[in-house]
Design a protein around this motif. Structure first.
Motif, PDB file in Angstrom:
ATOM      1  N   LEU A 204       0.866  -1.236  -0.096  1.00 35.68           N
ATOM      2  CA  LEU A 204      -0.081   0.024   0.094  1.00 35.68           C
ATOM      3  C   LEU A 204       0.891   1.248   0.002  1.00 35.68           C
ATOM      4  CD1 LEU A 204      -2.839  -1.075   2.633  1.00 35.68           C
ATOM      5  CD2 LEU A 204      -2.844  -1.124   0.150  1.00 35.68           C
ATOM      6  N   LEU A 205       2.024   1.146   0.414  1.00 34.29           N
ATOM      7  CA  LEU A 205       2.964   2.377   0.494  1.00 34.29           C
ATOM      8  C   LEU A 205       3.755   2.393  -0.616  1.00 34.29           C
ATOM      9  CD1 LEU A 205       4.451   1.889   4.134  1.00 34.29           C
ATOM     10  CD2 LEU A 205       2.276   3.072   3.381  1.00 34.29           C
ATOM     11  N   ARG A 206       3.425   1.726  -1.737  1.00 33.46           N
ATOM     12  CA  ARG A 206       4.140   2.054  -2.934  1.00 33.46           C
ATOM     13  C   ARG A 206       3.401   2.335  -4.162  1.00 33.46           C
ATOM     14  NH1 ARG A 206       7.027  -2.878  -0.864  1.00 33.46           N
ATOM     15  NH2 ARG A 206       5.600  -4.155  -2.066  1.00 33.46           N
ATOM     16  N   GLY A 207       2.854   1.431  -5.008  1.00 33.34           N
ATOM     17  CA  GLY A 207       2.166   1.893  -6.167  1.00 33.34           C
ATOM     18  C   GLY A 207       0.853   2.553  -5.671  1.00 33.34           C
ATOM     19  N   PRO A 208       0.038   2.204  -4.756  1.00 31.25           N
ATOM     20  CA  PRO A 208      -1.375   2.784  -4.396  1.00 31.25           C
ATOM     21  C   PRO A 208      -1.145   4.045  -3.849  1.00 31.25           C
ATOM     22  CG  PRO A 208      -1.409   0.505  -3.868  1.00 31.25           C
ATOM     23  CD  PRO A 208       0.052   0.744  -4.375  1.00 31.25           C
ATOM     24  N   LEU A 209       0.035   4.218  -3.021  1.00 36.02           N
ATOM     25  CA  LEU A 209       0.071   5.508  -2.379  1.00 36.02           C
ATOM     26  C   LEU A 209       0.501   6.559  -3.539  1.00 36.02           C
ATOM     27  CD1 LEU A 209       0.520   7.230   0.227  1.00 36.02           C
ATOM     28  CD2 LEU A 209       2.926   6.529   0.190  1.00 36.02           C
ATOM     29  N   TYR A 210       1.415   6.153  -4.486  1.00 37.57           N
ATOM     30  CA  TYR A 210       1.718   7.128  -5.560  1.00 37.57           C
ATOM     31  C   TYR A 210       0.657   7.566  -6.293  1.00 37.57           C
ATOM     32  CZ  TYR A 210       6.347   5.038  -4.486  1.00 37.57           C
ATOM     33  OH  TYR A 210       7.466   4.497  -3.819  1.00 37.57           O
ATOM     34  N   TYR A 211      -0.298   6.425  -6.410  1.00 36.82           N
ATOM     35  CA  TYR A 211      -1.484   6.898  -7.362  1.00 36.82           C
ATOM     36  C   TYR A 211      -2.204   7.724  -6.755  1.00 36.82           C
ATOM     37  CZ  TYR A 211      -6.001   5.446  -9.657  1.00 36.82           C
ATOM     38  OH  TYR A 211      -7.052   5.275 -10.471  1.00 36.82           O
ATOM     39  N   VAL A 212      -2.501   7.727  -5.438  1.00 38.84           N
ATOM     40  CA  VAL A 212      -3.454   8.843  -4.972  1.00 38.84           C
ATOM     41  C   VAL A 212      -2.714  10.362  -4.839  1.00 38.84           C
ATOM     42  CG1 VAL A 212      -5.065   7.346  -3.555  1.00 38.84           C
ATOM     43  CG2 VAL A 212      -2.812   8.131  -2.593  1.00 38.84           C
ATOM     44  N   LEU A 213      -1.115  10.007  -4.609  1.00 34.68           N
ATOM     45  CA  LEU A 213      -0.515  11.411  -4.763  1.00 34.68           C
ATOM     46  C   LEU A 213      -0.908  12.017  -6.152  1.00 34.68           C
ATOM     47  CD1 LEU A 213       2.687  10.361  -2.742  1.00 34.68           C
ATOM     48  CD2 LEU A 213       0.736  11.873  -2.059  1.00 34.68           C
ATOM     49  N   MET A 214      -0.665  11.161  -7.260  1.00 30.53           N
ATOM     50  CA  MET A 214      -0.680  11.789  -8.401  1.00 30.53           C
ATOM     51  C   MET A 214      -2.262  12.578  -8.711  1.00 30.53           C
ATOM     52  SD  MET A 214       1.937  11.787 -10.147  1.00 30.53           S
ATOM     53  CE  MET A 214       2.705  12.034  -8.409  1.00 30.53           C
ATOM     54  N   LEU A 215      -3.421  11.905  -8.027  1.00 32.21           N
ATOM     55  CA  LEU A 215      -4.627  12.169  -8.135  1.00 32.21           C
ATOM     56  C   LEU A 215      -4.649  13.755  -7.597  1.00 32.21           C
ATOM     57  CD1 LEU A 215      -6.837   9.161  -7.281  1.00 32.21           C
ATOM     58  CD2 LEU A 215      -6.460  10.236  -9.761  1.00 32.21           C
ATOM     59  N   MET A 216      -4.041  13.948  -6.363  1.00 29.18           N
ATOM     60  CA  MET A 216      -4.040  15.155  -5.354  1.00 29.18           C
ATOM     61  C   MET A 216      -3.309  16.151  -6.428  1.00 29.18           C
ATOM     62  SD  MET A 216      -3.284  13.793  -1.703  1.00 29.18           S
ATOM     63  CE  MET A 216      -3.380  15.549  -1.228  1.00 29.18           C
TER      64      MET A 216
END
Length: 340
Positions: A204-216
């Motif tokens: 959860l601290l890799r791909g999914p975390l980067y994903y929501v950061l890009m959304l923001m």
């Protein structure tokens, strides 16, 4: 044809051109001597003693071929105060009003989008539990749909300057959930199974975390004011997401310089990334949020899709996650192409 002009001479100067409608019976002609003064609606002059109204004389001309005078442009209905005729309000965006009303409206929109995001993850979690979908496919479908639905929700927020922060609050909440579960401070089995490959909370601290950061990032920096954020999220969600699904299913032929990537996956990303990007830009254009020259836009999106596909195919996944490299490369190329 009969034309009438109404001029408001006050601190706000406007010229409201419109035509009067006069229905003439058959065999009657318009006379050049007809003149009429048109009084404005009563509410135009309420509590506005400083404004003076001057009327331009109506002039008419003979029309031997037509018996009707048609509207050219009608005055705005029931205006409480004069507004600029050049002001354009998008058809699906609620205009900014009283700050308190704006706060409640955007707050309600945020709650609605949060509820939709939670319902989406819960639905795929239920499908995974019932063995209708395997965990890998469920993860990618959440990857595709959650980002695109978030992008599609932007028009429901008001057009105030603060609206983007309300929208960005949605991925921020998901970011907190990822941090809490990724650090094992809590355990949400549904979330873990829906967005990880192997069920490891640390993922959860890799791909999914980067994903929501890009959304923001796209919501805060680009918002609805630029096609760059729209195309970047479309490539990350639609292009990269579909590439993984089709690449795993039909990816027997590998790319020579990266044996972990396939031709099927890269071609899928190029095609679907392009189509999803154009589709989202069309959606924003219909919503009145963007005005695009489609001839140049299509070629620019094609270039951006090609570059993003090449970046996604590079053997750098262990160094830079696709959820970072693809949207950042898309932002860079789109910033260049859409500015030239």
């Amino acid at each position: 044809m009969t034309l009438t002009s109404l001029t408001l001479s006050s601190n706000h100067h406007h010229l409201l051109p419109f035509s009067s409608v006069r229905h003439c019976r058959r065999h009657h002609q318009l006379r050049t001597s007809d003149t009429t003064l048109f009084a404005p609606p009563q509410h135009w002059n309420n509590n506005n003693n400083s404004s003076s109204l001057s009327f331009v004389k109506q002039t008419t001309t003979k029309d031997t071929s037509h018996n009707n005078v048609r509207f050219l442009c009608s005055p705005p209905p029931l205006l409480a105060v004069p507004v600029s005729l050049s002001q354009r309000v998008s058809r699906f965006v609620v205009p900014r009003g009283v700050p308190v009303d704006d706060l409640f409206y955007n707050g309600g929109a945020t709650v609605a989008v949060l509820g939709g995001a939670y319902a989406l993850v819960s639905a795929f979690d239920a499908l995974t539990h019932r063995n209708i979908l395997n965990q890998g496919l469920s993860r990618k479908l959440v990857h595709i749909m959650s980002g695109l639905l978030f992008l599609a929700s932007w028009p429901i927020f008001s057009n105030s300057t603060e609206a983007r922060y309300f929208a960005a609050f949605v991925p921020f909440v998901n970011l907190l959930r990822l941090l809490v579960n990724g650090l094992s401070l809590a355990s949400d089995e549904g979330l873990i199974k829906s967005v990880t490959r192997e069920g490891d909370p640390k993922e959860l601290l890799r791909g999914p975390l980067y994903y929501v950061l890009m959304l923001m990032l796209c919501a805060l920096v680009f918002w609805r004011e630029s096609p760059i954020g729209v195309v970047s999220l479309a490539m990350m969600c639609g292009g990269d997401g579909v590439a993984d699904i089709l690449g795993r299913r039909f990816g027997s032929m590998k790319i020579p310089y990266n044996q972990k990537k396939s031709w099927a996956g890269s071609i899928s990303m190029l095609v679907f990334g392009f189509l999803v990007s154009i589709g989202m830009l069309y959606y924003y254009s219909v919503a009145g949020l963007m005005q695009l020259n489609w001839e140049s836009t299509v070629s620019r999106v094609a270039v951006v899709s090609l570059v993003a596909t090449i970046v996604e195919s590079l053997p750098v996944t262990k160094v830079v996650d696709d959820n970072i490299s693809v949207p950042l490369a898309t932002m860079a190329v789109a910033s260049f192409t859409f500015s030239h």
